[in-house]
Every structure is written in C-alpha cells, then in structure tokens.
Design a protein around this motif. Structure first.
Motif, PDB file in Angstrom:
ATOM      1  N   SER A  75     -26.460   9.455 -19.237  1.00  0.00           N
ATOM      2  CA  SER A  75     -25.187   8.336 -18.121  1.00  0.00           C
ATOM      3  C   SER A  75     -25.463   8.011 -17.735  1.00  0.00           C
ATOM      4  N   PRO A  76     -24.798   7.092 -17.140  1.00  0.00           N
ATOM      5  CA  PRO A  76     -25.894   5.935 -16.054  1.00  0.00           C
ATOM      6  C   PRO A  76     -24.942   6.648 -14.742  1.00  0.00           C
ATOM      7  N   THR A  77     -23.832   7.349 -14.701  1.00  0.00           N
ATOM      8  CA  THR A  77     -23.226   7.328 -13.727  1.00  0.00           C
ATOM      9  C   THR A  77     -23.210   9.125 -13.541  1.00  0.00           C
ATOM     10  N   GLU A  78     -23.712   9.185 -12.281  1.00  0.00           N
ATOM     11  CA  GLU A  78     -24.493  10.671 -10.869  1.00  0.00           C
ATOM     12  C   GLU A  78     -22.835  11.341 -11.137  1.00  0.00           C
ATOM     13  N   VAL A 115     -33.277   9.451 -14.619  1.00  0.00           N
ATOM     14  CA  VAL A 115     -34.693   9.649 -14.981  1.00  0.00           C
ATOM     15  C   VAL A 115     -35.149   8.171 -14.350  1.00  0.00           C
ATOM     16  N   ASN A 116     -35.891   8.658 -14.538  1.00  0.00           N
ATOM     17  CA  ASN A 116     -36.656   7.109 -13.811  1.00  0.00           C
ATOM     18  C   ASN A 116     -37.623   6.354 -15.045  1.00  0.00           C
ATOM     19  N   ARG A 121     -37.162   3.532 -10.524  1.00  0.00           N
ATOM     20  CA  ARG A 121     -35.787   3.232 -10.084  1.00  0.00           C
ATOM     21  C   ARG A 121     -35.154   4.627 -11.103  1.00  0.00           C
ATOM     22  N   PRO A 122     -33.989   4.759 -11.064  1.00  0.00           N
ATOM     23  CA  PRO A 122     -33.564   5.475 -12.322  1.00  0.00           C
ATOM     24  C   PRO A 122     -32.769   4.733 -13.292  1.00  0.00           C
TER      25      PRO A 122
END
Length: 137
Positions: A75-78, A115-116, A121-122
C-alpha cells in the motif's frame, strides 16, 4: 527497469481494506490493560497483492493447537502496528476472507516495511498481516 517494475506491479491484485485503530485502555473492574479497537470508524486503504498460502502459515503445537494464516499487502499508505485490518475486498467489492460463521476475517498488523526505489525513496509499504484467532475478537 521501469518496464520490469510495471510487470511486477501487474501481478498484484487491486484490493481495498479497512484499518481499525486501537487504543490502550485499562479495564476498571479487573485493572488489566487491553486494546480496544474502533470498528465503527475505519480508515480505508488502497492496496495490492495478498494471498493466504497454507505453506506460509505457522502451526503451533503447544497447549492449544494454533494455525495462523498470513497475508501480504502493498500500500502507498503506512499503517501503525497497533491496529487491525479487515474487510479486504477485491476490485468488484467482494470480501475475500470470511470465517466459517460468515463474519469477515480480521488480521493483526504483523509488520509494515517500506519498499524503496533505487534512490532510496519509499514507493510502497509492505504490510504483513496475521489472522486473528476466533477467541481474540
């Protein structure tokens, strides 16, 4: 390289999930502390991936036999580790995991890792989820 990343992303399924926040509260009767989950106000997250695979599950043969399933989402959301995820739905809006009694399966957040890309950059967050036992609801 960009083509390779696109091919890898296409192998994941588009999903939606609900994240339930938890608060650490004290029970006034027993004095014990416990997590209380806010199931009424979920945060909806977009995600991809995810599969419950029996060969990636863990069986525990201690006092009580336990069998835990694991799900991997991107997900792009942490999301914080203190919380639960439920109502994991596919693109058509169908809930993917249900218990035998018909309730939606809940998952504890087991880990959330960035995941970079090649520049550090994540790009996504890898979210590992462990199925909540029926007794832990």
């Amino acid at each position: 390289m960009v083509e390779l990343v696109r091919l890898m992303a296409m192998k994941r399924y588009e999903l939606r999930a609900e994240f339930y926040t938890a608060t650490w509260t004290q029970d006034p009767d027993s004095g014990g502390f416990e997590y209380v989950y806010d199931y009424d106000n979920p945060t909806r997250i977009k995600c991809t991936g995810g599969s419950v695979r029996p060969w990636q599950s863990i069986q525990d043969f201690e006092k009580v036999y336990q069998y835990r399933d694991y799900v991997e989402l991107f997900s792009p959301t942490e999301i914080p580790l203190i919380g639960r995820v439920g109502k994991v739905k596919n693109k058509a809006g169908e809930v993917l995991w249900r218990e035998d009694d018909g309730q939606d399966t809940l998952f504890d957040v087991f880990g959330c890792f960035p995941v970079n890309d090649l520049n550090g950059r994540p790009t996504d967050f890898r979210i590992l989820l462990a199925r909540v036992g029926v007794d832990d609801r």
